[in-house]
Scaffold this motif. Structure first.
Motif, PDB file in Angstrom:
ATOM      1  N   LYS A 166      26.799  38.201  34.801  1.00 42.78           N
ATOM      2  CA  LYS A 166      25.558  37.475  34.505  1.00 42.78           C
ATOM      3  C   LYS A 166      25.748  35.971  34.426  1.00 42.78           C
ATOM      4  O   LYS A 166      24.776  35.209  34.468  1.00 42.78           O
ATOM      5  CB  LYS A 166      24.956  37.997  33.200  1.00 42.78           C
ATOM      6  N   GLU A 167      26.983  35.538  34.295  1.00 40.13           N
ATOM      7  CA  GLU A 167      27.262  34.092  34.286  1.00 40.13           C
ATOM      8  C   GLU A 167      27.498  33.560  35.695  1.00 40.13           C
ATOM      9  O   GLU A 167      27.795  32.381  35.886  1.00 40.13           O
ATOM     10  CB  GLU A 167      28.494  33.789  33.412  1.00 40.13           C
ATOM     11  N   GLY A 168      27.379  34.437  36.684  1.00 43.85           N
ATOM     12  CA  GLY A 168      27.584  34.009  38.062  1.00 43.85           C
ATOM     13  C   GLY A 168      29.033  33.918  38.454  1.00 43.85           C
ATOM     14  O   GLY A 168      29.378  33.282  39.458  1.00 43.85           O
ATOM     15  N   ILE A 169      29.921  34.547  37.659  1.00 36.44           N
ATOM     16  CA  ILE A 169      31.356  34.500  37.942  1.00 36.44           C
ATOM     17  C   ILE A 169      31.762  35.768  38.689  1.00 36.44           C
ATOM     18  O   ILE A 169      31.342  36.875  38.351  1.00 36.44           O
ATOM     19  CB  ILE A 169      32.163  34.375  36.624  1.00 36.44           C
ATOM     20  N   ILE A 170      32.612  35.584  39.691  1.00 32.90           N
ATOM     21  CA  ILE A 170      33.104  36.720  40.462  1.00 32.90           C
ATOM     22  C   ILE A 170      34.159  37.443  39.637  1.00 32.90           C
ATOM     23  O   ILE A 170      35.187  36.858  39.256  1.00 32.90           O
ATOM     24  CB  ILE A 170      33.698  36.255  41.802  1.00 32.90           C
ATOM     25  N   ILE A 171      33.907  38.706  39.339  1.00 32.30           N
ATOM     26  CA  ILE A 171      34.861  39.481  38.543  1.00 32.30           C
ATOM     27  C   ILE A 171      35.592  40.518  39.391  1.00 32.30           C
ATOM     28  O   ILE A 171      36.499  41.185  38.908  1.00 32.30           O
ATOM     29  CB  ILE A 171      34.170  40.154  37.345  1.00 32.30           C
ATOM     30  N   TYR A 172      35.167  40.667  40.645  1.00 34.55           N
ATOM     31  CA  TYR A 172      35.876  41.560  41.563  1.00 34.55           C
ATOM     32  C   TYR A 172      35.528  41.164  42.999  1.00 34.55           C
ATOM     33  O   TYR A 172      34.397  40.773  43.302  1.00 34.55           O
ATOM     34  CB  TYR A 172      35.486  43.025  41.337  1.00 34.55           C
ATOM     35  N   ALA A 173      36.542  41.274  43.871  1.00 31.00           N
ATOM     36  CA  ALA A 173      36.324  41.113  45.318  1.00 31.00           C
ATOM     37  C   ALA A 173      37.246  42.079  46.030  1.00 31.00           C
ATOM     38  O   ALA A 173      38.411  42.264  45.622  1.00 31.00           O
ATOM     39  CB  ALA A 173      36.611  39.684  45.758  1.00 31.00           C
ATOM     40  N   ASN A 174      36.749  42.735  47.048  1.00 28.52           N
ATOM     41  CA  ASN A 174      37.590  43.717  47.751  1.00 28.52           C
ATOM     42  C   ASN A 174      38.603  43.015  48.657  1.00 28.52           C
ATOM     43  O   ASN A 174      38.563  41.787  48.867  1.00 28.52           O
ATOM     44  CB  ASN A 174      36.753  44.745  48.503  1.00 28.52           C
ATOM     45  N   LYS A 175      39.490  43.808  49.224  1.00 31.02           N
ATOM     46  CA  LYS A 175      40.583  43.277  50.027  1.00 31.02           C
ATOM     47  C   LYS A 175      40.082  42.477  51.222  1.00 31.02           C
ATOM     48  O   LYS A 175      40.612  41.411  51.543  1.00 31.02           O
ATOM     49  CB  LYS A 175      41.456  44.452  50.499  1.00 31.02           C
ATOM     50  N   MET A 229      37.322  40.789  51.651  1.00 30.30           N
ATOM     51  CA  MET A 229      36.771  39.482  51.281  1.00 30.30           C
ATOM     52  C   MET A 229      37.881  38.522  50.874  1.00 30.30           C
ATOM     53  O   MET A 229      37.848  37.332  51.235  1.00 30.30           O
ATOM     54  CB  MET A 229      35.760  39.630  50.151  1.00 30.30           C
ATOM     55  N   LYS A 230      38.875  39.032  50.159  1.00 26.21           N
ATOM     56  CA  LYS A 230      39.985  38.167  49.740  1.00 26.21           C
ATOM     57  C   LYS A 230      40.745  37.638  50.950  1.00 26.21           C
ATOM     58  O   LYS A 230      41.137  36.471  50.994  1.00 26.21           O
ATOM     59  CB  LYS A 230      40.935  38.947  48.838  1.00 26.21           C
ATOM     60  N   GLU A 231      40.942  38.521  51.946  1.00 19.65           N
ATOM     61  CA  GLU A 231      41.663  38.083  53.147  1.00 19.65           C
ATOM     62  C   GLU A 231      40.877  37.015  53.901  1.00 19.65           C
ATOM     63  O   GLU A 231      41.470  36.149  54.549  1.00 19.65           O
ATOM     64  CB  GLU A 231      41.903  39.287  54.065  1.00 19.65           C
ATOM     65  N   ALA A 232      39.541  37.057  53.808  1.00 13.81           N
ATOM     66  CA  ALA A 232      38.714  36.107  54.543  1.00 13.81           C
ATOM     67  C   ALA A 232      38.569  34.771  53.828  1.00 13.81           C
ATOM     68  O   ALA A 232      38.591  33.709  54.462  1.00 13.81           O
ATOM     69  CB  ALA A 232      37.333  36.714  54.794  1.00 13.81           C
ATOM     70  N   VAL A 233      38.419  34.796  52.490  1.00 18.17           N
ATOM     71  CA  VAL A 233      38.119  33.547  51.763  1.00 18.17           C
ATOM     72  C   VAL A 233      39.204  33.148  50.763  1.00 18.17           C
ATOM     73  O   VAL A 233      39.129  32.080  50.162  1.00 18.17           O
ATOM     74  CB  VAL A 233      36.756  33.645  51.043  1.00 18.17           C
ATOM     75  N   GLY A 234      40.217  34.008  50.560  1.00 13.87           N
ATOM     76  CA  GLY A 234      41.325  33.658  49.671  1.00 13.87           C
ATOM     77  C   GLY A 234      41.420  34.566  48.457  1.00 13.87           C
ATOM     78  O   GLY A 234      40.418  35.063  47.938  1.00 13.87           O
ATOM     79  N   ASP A 235      42.669  34.753  47.980  1.00 13.77           N
ATOM     80  CA  ASP A 235      42.926  35.632  46.828  1.00 13.77           C
ATOM     81  C   ASP A 235      42.464  35.043  45.509  1.00 13.77           C
ATOM     82  O   ASP A 235      42.308  35.766  44.517  1.00 13.77           O
ATOM     83  CB  ASP A 235      44.429  35.941  46.726  1.00 13.77           C
ATOM     84  N   ASN A 236      42.250  33.752  45.469  1.00 15.60           N
ATOM     85  CA  ASN A 236      41.975  33.085  44.197  1.00 15.60           C
ATOM     86  C   ASN A 236      40.492  32.996  43.860  1.00 15.60           C
ATOM     87  O   ASN A 236      40.075  32.169  43.054  1.00 15.60           O
ATOM     88  CB  ASN A 236      42.562  31.665  44.220  1.00 15.60           C
ATOM     89  N   ILE A 237      39.675  33.857  44.448  1.00 16.29           N
ATOM     90  CA  ILE A 237      38.230  33.746  44.198  1.00 16.29           C
ATOM     91  C   ILE A 237      37.816  34.392  42.879  1.00 16.29           C
ATOM     92  O   ILE A 237      36.739  34.097  42.350  1.00 16.29           O
ATOM     93  CB  ILE A 237      37.414  34.353  45.357  1.00 16.29           C
ATOM     94  N   ILE A 238      38.647  35.285  42.339  1.00 18.85           N
ATOM     95  CA  ILE A 238      38.307  35.911  41.068  1.00 18.85           C
ATOM     96  C   ILE A 238      38.272  34.844  39.972  1.00 18.85           C
ATOM     97  O   ILE A 238      39.187  34.024  39.837  1.00 18.85           O
ATOM     98  CB  ILE A 238      39.330  37.001  40.687  1.00 18.85           C
ATOM     99  N   GLY A 239      37.198  34.875  39.193  1.00 15.56           N
ATOM    100  CA  GLY A 239      37.047  33.918  38.106  1.00 15.56           C
ATOM    101  C   GLY A 239      36.309  32.650  38.488  1.00 15.56           C
ATOM    102  O   GLY A 239      36.024  31.804  37.645  1.00 15.56           O
ATOM    103  N   THR A 240      35.982  32.500  39.769  1.00 13.75           N
ATOM    104  CA  THR A 240      35.231  31.317  40.201  1.00 13.75           C
ATOM    105  C   THR A 240      33.741  31.639  40.277  1.00 13.75           C
ATOM    106  O   THR A 240      33.335  32.796  40.313  1.00 13.75           O
ATOM    107  CB  THR A 240      35.710  30.847  41.595  1.00 13.75           C
ATOM    108  N   LYS A 241      32.940  30.591  40.277  1.00 10.98           N
ATOM    109  CA  LYS A 241      31.491  30.765  40.429  1.00 10.98           C
ATOM    110  C   LYS A 241      31.200  31.297  41.834  1.00 10.98           C
ATOM    111  O   LYS A 241      31.860  30.906  42.806  1.00 10.98           O
ATOM    112  CB  LYS A 241      30.773  29.435  40.230  1.00 10.98           C
ATOM    113  N   CYS A 242      30.204  32.149  41.927  1.00  8.88           N
ATOM    114  CA  CYS A 242      29.922  32.811  43.203  1.00  8.88           C
ATOM    115  C   CYS A 242      29.618  31.827  44.328  1.00  8.88           C
ATOM    116  O   CYS A 242      30.036  32.013  45.464  1.00  8.88           O
ATOM    117  CB  CYS A 242      28.784  33.809  43.029  1.00  8.88           C
ATOM    118  N   TYR A 243      28.916  30.749  44.002  1.00 11.18           N
ATOM    119  CA  TYR A 243      28.513  29.803  45.052  1.00 11.18           C
ATOM    120  C   TYR A 243      29.663  28.924  45.514  1.00 11.18           C
ATOM    121  O   TYR A 243      29.671  28.410  46.632  1.00 11.18           O
ATOM    122  CB  TYR A 243      27.337  28.942  44.577  1.00 11.18           C
TER     123      TYR A 243
END
Length: 374
Positions: free
Chosen positions: A37-46, A48-62
């Motif tokens: 609800k805070e707009g933070i990514i709490i999970y991304a599948n394999k 998506m991580k391969e496409a945009v990077g492994d460090n997306i968890i914990g960042t704002k979705c936008y």
């Protein structure tokens, strides 16, 4: 919140609520992420991580998409607020994605996050955009062809002892109806009306053939019946499919004798001759111009005209115009307009057609009025 703690939270949530099948999501070709609800990514599948990077968890979705502020329309936020499944299209790094957001509920039925699935539709969108551009070009070309087709129509003018007026309305941008008026020689004026099977581009191209061929034939052949036989011969050399054919009624008016000779190649809308004292259908038999026969001859008739006599030519877009019950306008509708003795019969027939068919036009139609004025 540290990244490790976030991952632990996600795994515990997945196990506790059994809302996300972790192994299924990891094997999906589409990008999948879960946003809280805070707009933070709490999970991304394999994927998506391969496409945009492994460090997306914990960042704002936008931020993952290189944006500095949230989207104007956040479908994850909408899903979590309303419980709806929401979809939109988004362009990310030059590629098009169809994004669908669904609410994620805990065991108490409370929404705590939204799962977003990103499907790459770049190929489809590019094909669609290419198609749109091609359609724009085609529409531009069709408009040009429409202008050419209208420009080659005869002038609404007086040819010495004849006055010609007409009404011409394609059902689409281009028409399969064609008519022409021309000098055959110093004494004779030729006039015809034709109707090509179908309408649109193919039919309009056929009208060009008819016009050019008739204008070539008239220099060598005076007789309407022989002219139609020659038109059939030249049509046969095109080697088209057997479903391509057209009808044509052709007449020649002699300015000295006022004699009107005519022949008919299957045109079932029989021209109507009328004046101050009588009404007559110019009936004469003849087959359409088609590939059914290798050679064909046509019957020819003649009538004597006088000053103020008129001949009305028309196509089946007039007679076959239907009302809501399916009733045709018919020759009866045309005759009714003639008997009304309206000074502008073309306008009257047009208005009657509009009223009869409730303004709907399913076929091309043409009306041509030839009047002896001297």
């Amino acid at each position: 919140m540290l990244r490790k703690e976030i991952l632990n939270l996600v795994e515990s949530k997945v196990e506790e609520y059994s809302m996300l099948n972790y192994h299924v999501l990891e094997s999906m070709a589409d990008w999948v992420r879960v946003v809280n609800k805070e707009g933070i990514i709490i999970y991304a599948n394999k994927t998506m991580k391969e496409a945009v990077g492994d460090n997306i968890i914990g960042t704002k979705c936008y931020q993952v998409h290189g944006k500095e502020k949230p989207c104007r329309f956040c479908i994850a936020e909408r899903s979590m607020a309303t419980g709806e499944i929401v979809q939109k299209e988004e362009k990310i790094n030059g590629r098009y994605f169809s994004v669908k957001s669904s609410p994620v509920l805990n065991c108490n039925g409370e929404i705590f996050a939204a799962v977003e699935v990103f499907r790459d539709v770049t190929r489809e969108r590019k094909l669609e955009l290419e198609l749109i551009e091609k359609n724009k070009k085609m529409s531009k070309d069709l408009l040009f062809a429409k202008k050419i087709q209208e420009k080659i129509l005869p002038s609404k003018d007086t040819l010495e002892k004849l006055k010609v007026d007409y009404l011409y309305k394609p059902s689409e941008m281009l028409s399969g109806d064609m008519f022409d008026v021309f000098h055959v020689d110093e004494e004779n004026i030729g006039i015809y009306i034709s109707d090509v099977a179908g309408h649109g581009i193919a039919a309009s191209m056929m009208t060009m053939f008819i016009r050019q061929t008739m204008r070539a034939i008239k220099d060598d052949i005076l007789s309407p019946s022989i002219a139609l036989s020659e038109l059939h011969r030249r049509f046969s050399t095109l080697n088209l499919e057997v479903d391509k054919y057209f009808t044509i009624f052709y007449g020649v008016f002699n300015k000295e004798t006022y004699q009107f000779k005519y022949a008919n190649a299957g045109h079932n809308c029989i021209p109507i001759k009328y004046g101050n004292d009588d009404v007559e259908l110019l009936k004469v038999k003849g087959y359409p111009i088609s590939l059914i026969f290798n050679e064909i001859s046509y019957e020819e008739k003649k009538i004597q005209l006088k000053k103020e006599d008129k001949i009305l030519f028309y196509t089946d877009g007039i007679t076959e115009a239907k009302d809501k019950s399916g009733k045709d306008f018919g020759v009866e509708g045309v005759m009714e307009a003639i008997y009304s003795k309206n000074n502008n019969i073309l306008k009257e027939i047009e208005e009657n057609i509009i009223n009869h068919s409730w303004g709907e036009q399913e076929d091309d139609f043409a009306l041509v009025l030839m009047e002896v004025i001297e």
